[in-house]
Design an enzyme around this catalytic site. Structure first.
Site, PDB file in Angstrom:
ATOM      1  CE  LYS A 112     -22.635  -3.496  41.261  1.00 44.57           C
ATOM      2  NZ  LYS A 112     -22.713  -4.832  40.665  1.00 44.57           N
TER       3      LYS A 112
ATOM      4  NE  ARG B 140     -21.092  -6.849  46.599  1.00 38.82           N
ATOM      5  CZ  ARG B 140     -20.175  -6.322  45.795  1.00 38.82           C
ATOM      6  NH1 ARG B 140     -19.633  -5.169  46.063  1.00 38.82           N
ATOM      7  NH2 ARG B 140     -19.813  -6.966  44.709  1.00 38.82           N
TER       8      ARG B 140
ATOM      9  NE  ARG C 226     -15.864  -8.055  35.551  1.00 36.72           N
ATOM     10  CZ  ARG C 226     -16.675  -7.649  36.523  1.00 36.72           C
ATOM     11  NH1 ARG C 226     -17.214  -6.452  36.495  1.00 36.72           N
ATOM     12  NH2 ARG C 226     -16.960  -8.463  37.532  1.00 36.72           N
TER      13      ARG C 226
ATOM     14  NE  ARG D 283     -13.040  -8.659  39.630  1.00 36.80           N
ATOM     15  CZ  ARG D 283     -14.098  -7.908  39.941  1.00 36.80           C
ATOM     16  NH1 ARG D 283     -14.221  -6.708  39.435  1.00 36.80           N
ATOM     17  NH2 ARG D 283     -15.023  -8.349  40.759  1.00 36.80           N
TER      18      ARG D 283
ATOM     19  NE  ARG E 199     -18.369 -11.493  42.115  1.00 38.53           N
ATOM     20  CZ  ARG E 199     -18.011 -10.843  41.015  1.00 38.53           C
ATOM     21  NH1 ARG E 199     -17.531 -11.499  39.995  1.00 38.53           N
ATOM     22  NH2 ARG E 199     -18.129  -9.541  40.953  1.00 38.53           N
TER      23      ARG E 199
HETATM   24  P1  AMP Z   1     -16.814  -5.967  43.241  1.00 39.65           P
HETATM   25  O1  AMP Z   1     -15.607  -5.517  42.506  1.00 39.65           O
HETATM   26  O2  AMP Z   1     -17.681  -4.830  43.706  1.00 39.65           O
HETATM   27  O3  AMP Z   1     -17.612  -7.007  42.480  1.00 39.65           O
HETATM   28  O4  AMP Z   1     -16.301  -6.680  44.581  1.00 39.65           O
HETATM   29  C1  AMP Z   1     -15.469  -7.824  44.543  1.00 39.65           C
HETATM   30  C2  AMP Z   1     -15.564  -8.591  45.860  1.00 39.65           C
HETATM   31  O5  AMP Z   1     -15.147  -7.736  46.938  1.00 39.65           O
HETATM   32  C3  AMP Z   1     -16.961  -9.042  46.256  1.00 39.65           C
HETATM   33  O6  AMP Z   1     -17.328 -10.272  45.649  1.00 39.65           O
HETATM   34  C4  AMP Z   1     -16.823  -9.146  47.758  1.00 39.65           C
HETATM   35  O7  AMP Z   1     -16.121 -10.306  48.133  1.00 39.65           O
HETATM   36  C5  AMP Z   1     -15.938  -7.957  48.099  1.00 39.65           C
HETATM   37  N1  AMP Z   1     -16.752  -6.729  48.357  1.00 39.65           N
HETATM   38  C6  AMP Z   1     -16.764  -5.562  47.630  1.00 39.65           C
HETATM   39  N2  AMP Z   1     -17.626  -4.660  48.153  1.00 39.65           N
HETATM   40  C7  AMP Z   1     -18.179  -5.278  49.236  1.00 39.65           C
HETATM   41  C8  AMP Z   1     -19.160  -4.896  50.182  1.00 39.65           C
HETATM   42  N3  AMP Z   1     -19.780  -3.695  50.123  1.00 39.65           N
HETATM   43  N4  AMP Z   1     -19.485  -5.783  51.162  1.00 39.65           N
HETATM   44  C9  AMP Z   1     -18.885  -6.992  51.249  1.00 39.65           C
HETATM   45  N5  AMP Z   1     -17.980  -7.428  50.376  1.00 39.65           N
HETATM   46  C10 AMP Z   1     -17.606  -6.599  49.369  1.00 39.65           C
END
Ligand code: AMP
Length: 219
Positions: free
Chosen positions: A15, A90, A129, A162, A173
């Site tokens: 994404k 989300r 990754r 990460r 996740r």
């Molecule tokens: P991502 O880089 O989008 O995979 O986000 C990494 C982490 O940030 C996620 O596993 C969540 O802990 C937090 N996070 C990012 N976006 C959201 C969201 N829209 N709602 C809740 N937690 C988020």
């Protein structure tokens, strides 16, 4: 009409990579809640300290925090031509809040892309990754490796994994995604949901997305 594009899909579906490319093509801002939260964690702000506790466990940060961040960001001037959201919404609560924000912006419409990738591929992609600790560029040890091991091609920074890409966190996740985010497909199904096959090279998936955008433009 200004378009707010959202990208749904499991963690590691590509994404972020795709959303960034589309934002460069359309010349509209790329807004990633994950990046914004990671920045806050890095800076050690109050928000970052709170959010970081959830992130390191693979859990979602509470809705009110992320909704607040997005609301503020979408008010900025550069979003007047539209924007690309990555990692938001989300949850159902976030999706409903976004509808309201976009409605209040006036003359705006949400276009949702779902990047479809099977579970086993999700695990493989996330654990392989690597991201640049300096500029945030994303690599994959097999599909998109850097020219020099451990070094970013763009800026020479160090490539790191990460914390939330460690296997046990990735599985958590994925579980959270299935429970909270996957049901959003139903929410958007009758509101212009576009499904794209997410398996394949980055450029292949990207051209699938761009051709869908062109079709939408013509419609
Ligand atoms: P991502 O880089 O989008 O995979 O986000 C990494 C982490 O940030 C996620 O596993 C969540 O802990 C937090 N996070 C990012 N976006 C959201 C969201 N829209 N709602 C809740 N937690 C988020």
């Amino acid at each position: 009409m200004r378009n707010v594009f959202i990208f749904l899909g499991p963690p590691g579906a590509g994404k972020g990579t795709q959303a960034l490319k589309v934002s460069q093509e359309l010349e509209i801002p790329f807004i990633s809640t994950g990046d914004m939260l990671r920045n806050a964690v890095k800076k050690g702000t109050t928000l970052g300290k709170e959010a970081g506790e959830y992130m390191k466990k693979g859990e979602l940060v509470p809705d009110e925090i992320v909704i607040g961040i997005i609301k503020e960001r979408l008010r900025e001037d550069d979003c007047r031509k539209g924007c690309i959201l990555d990692g938001f919404p989300r949850t159902r609560t976030q999706a409903e809040a976004l509808n309201k924000i976009v409605e209040d912006m006036g003359n705006s419409k949400i276009i949702t892309f779902f990047i479809d990738v099977p579970d086993d591929e999700v695990i493989a992609r996330n654990t392989k990754r690597r991201v640049c600790a300096n500029c945030g560029a994303v690599y994959h040890l097999e599909n998109n490796p850097p020219s020099k091991r451990g070094i970013c091609d763009s800026c020479g920074g160090e490539l790191v994994q990460r914390n939330d890409d460690k296997e046990e966190v990735v599985r958590e996740r994925l579980r959270v995604y299935k429970e909270k985010t996957y049901p959003l497909l139903e929410f958007y199904r009758d509101k212009g949901l576009v499904t794209v096959e997410g398996v394949g090279e980055i450029e292949e998936v990207y051209s699938r997305i761009i051709s869908k955008i062109k079709e939408l433009d013509k419609a």
